[in-house]
Write an enzyme that holds these catalytic residues in place. Structure first.
Site: not given
Ligand code: MN
Ligand code: MN
Length: 454
Positions: A80, A146, A322, A424
């Site tokens: 994906d 994911e 984190r 991204h």
């Molecule tokens: Mn990614």
């Molecule tokens: Mn990835």
């Protein structure tokens, strides 16, 4: 051969397998079927496994080779991708692979993870064509969720993992080099505990001209509590927070020698003049191996432009931490809850406090001394003529520690693309050299692994 791998990647990129868009579920399934079909052409026994979380995209389980004298390596990637539209500012159609004269391939998913899937597929295909027998047994575990938090992954893998049989090592092909110039291998990621602090007072939002000065405002309580979480140097003030943080050993410290990291470049890239500690190694450690806390936002607060004189009735602070070895995310969530309650009680507030653990995920820490890392580093050295950087991610990848436990095998992340590929973002790209290099490194690495006797 380059044309074939490019052609395969072009076909794979053409599928708009955006997991966050449920209207694309049929396309995502077709993507999985396309991968299944191709894997079957080289003799892989493939099953599309329905996601245990209803409506989520199927997983691809594959196996090739059953020789008990050989090691069995599992490849993980996701098919994906992030959403992409040309209106977002792409120069070309995101789902049409374009090769430009700069030596890069452009298209959504070329870096994350369709390029790595193509590199893996052709690495194995060519090994089979050259030798007919593989140096190791291969397993595939590909998912299609994911980019949407791997929903259903753990449940599905837990239920069907027996299909894969015994696994000796997990190769995660879902990452880029730490810098553009030098290959890298990732050996760790931080865990996370995401918390909400809800303070409620009046039964609904009020007017400050009406109640201002007469009541204890929820926002005042919340800001007070948020200010108690850390000091200005980033030190977390929650009692017991650092108790289980592993101390740095000399071996670990040596992994930071000669890393291709420039503090100056880093500061420039994020647009700050100073970091908390003006030292490159300390900064990398703060990013990767030390825990941190972030206040992300306040739900219910007035946040639009202008001057609204509202007194919010309920506000929720969103905070995440984190986490690093050996902090236990659930235990940290409990420590957080205990600490915030204690601080709140001191204030003698008439308001109501509710603390919610909104999500926790494990950290991951690989052992760089094990054979996969050695085989991977040697393969990179042989192909790229340079020893890779060993790096960590400051983010959280809970499915890696999950796979290590569920499949009882060590994992390693092998970067394929470069850090500035825009995984991204608009105009996501992958250098053709990296695609071919990734394929070659996988081949050499698998041969190296076959020589290991441990
Ligand atoms: Mn990614
Ligand atoms: Mn990835």
């Amino acid at each position: 051969m380059n044309d074939t791998i490019k052609d395969f990647l072009k076909q794979l990129v053409a599928f708009e397998s955006v997991s966050s868009d449920k209207s694309k579920a049929e396309i995502s399934r077709k993507t999985a079927e396309f991968i299944k079909f191709n894997l079957e052409t080289i003799g892989v026994h493939v099953q599309l496994i329905e996601n245990e979380k209803e409506g989520n995209n199927p997983l691809i389980f594959g196996k090739l080779g059953e020789n008990p004298r050989k090691k069995t390596m599992l490849f993980y990637s996701h098919y994906d991708v992030q959403p992409a539209k040309i209106e977002d500012g792409w120069d070309t159609d995101p789902f049409t692979l374009i090769e430009k004269e700069d030596g890069y391939l452009y298209g959504r998913g070329v870096n994350d993870d369709k390029g790595p899937i193509a590199a893996t597929f052709f690495a194995i295909k060519e090994l089979l064509e050259d030798n007919e027998v593989l140096p190791v047994n291969i397993r595939f575990l590909y998912e299609g969720e994911e980019e949407s938090s791997s929903g259903g992954f753990e449940e599905t893998v837990t239920k069907y993992k027996s299909f894969l049989g015994k696994i000796d090592g997990i190769l995660v092909l879902d990452s880029s080099w730490f810098t553009d110039q030098k290959p890298s291998i990732d050996y760790g990621a931080r865990g996370i505990a995401y918390m909400g602090i809800e303070i409620s007072g009046p039964n609904q939002d009020q007017h400050s001209g009406l109640v201002g000065g007469s009541i204890r405002e929820p926002m005042t309580d919340l800001i007070f509590l948020l200010s108690k979480l850390s000091d200005l140097k980033g030190k977390v003030l929650i009692e017991g927070f650092y108790d289980k943080v592993k101390l740095v050993t000399e071996e670990e410290k040596s992994l930071y020698d000669n890393l291709a990291f420039s503090l100056k470049e880093y500061k420039k890239s994020i647009g700050v003049d100073r970091v908390l500690i003006e030292d490159p190694v300390q900064t990398m450690m703060n990013m990767w191996r030390n825990p941190s806390i972030t206040i992300h936002g306040i739900q219910g607060a007035f946040s639009e432009p202008g001057t609204k004189t509202v007194v919010p009735g309920t506000v929720i602070g969103k905070i995440s931490m984190r986490l690093v070895p050996d902090q236990d995310p659930t235990e940290i969530a409990d420590l957080f809850t205990h600490y915030v309650k204690k601080e709140f009680n001191k204030t003698n507030s008439p308001n109501k406090l509710k603390i919610t653990a909104m999500g926790v995920g494990d950290w991951w820490y690989g052992n760089v001394e094990n054979y996969i890392y050695k085989a991977g580093a040697a393969a990179i050295k042989e192909y790229w003529k340079i020893y890779p950087d060993f790096t960590r991610s400051g983010g959280s990848i809970p499915i890696i520690p999950f796979m290590e436990k569920a499949l009882n095998a060590p994992a390693m992340i092998l970067g394929v693309g470069q850090t500035s590929d825009g995984a991204h973002s608009q105009n996501e790209h992958l250098r053709l050299k990296n695609l071919i290099g990734g394929k070659e490194v996988i081949q050499i690495m698998l041969k190296n692994i076959s020589k290991v006797t441990e």
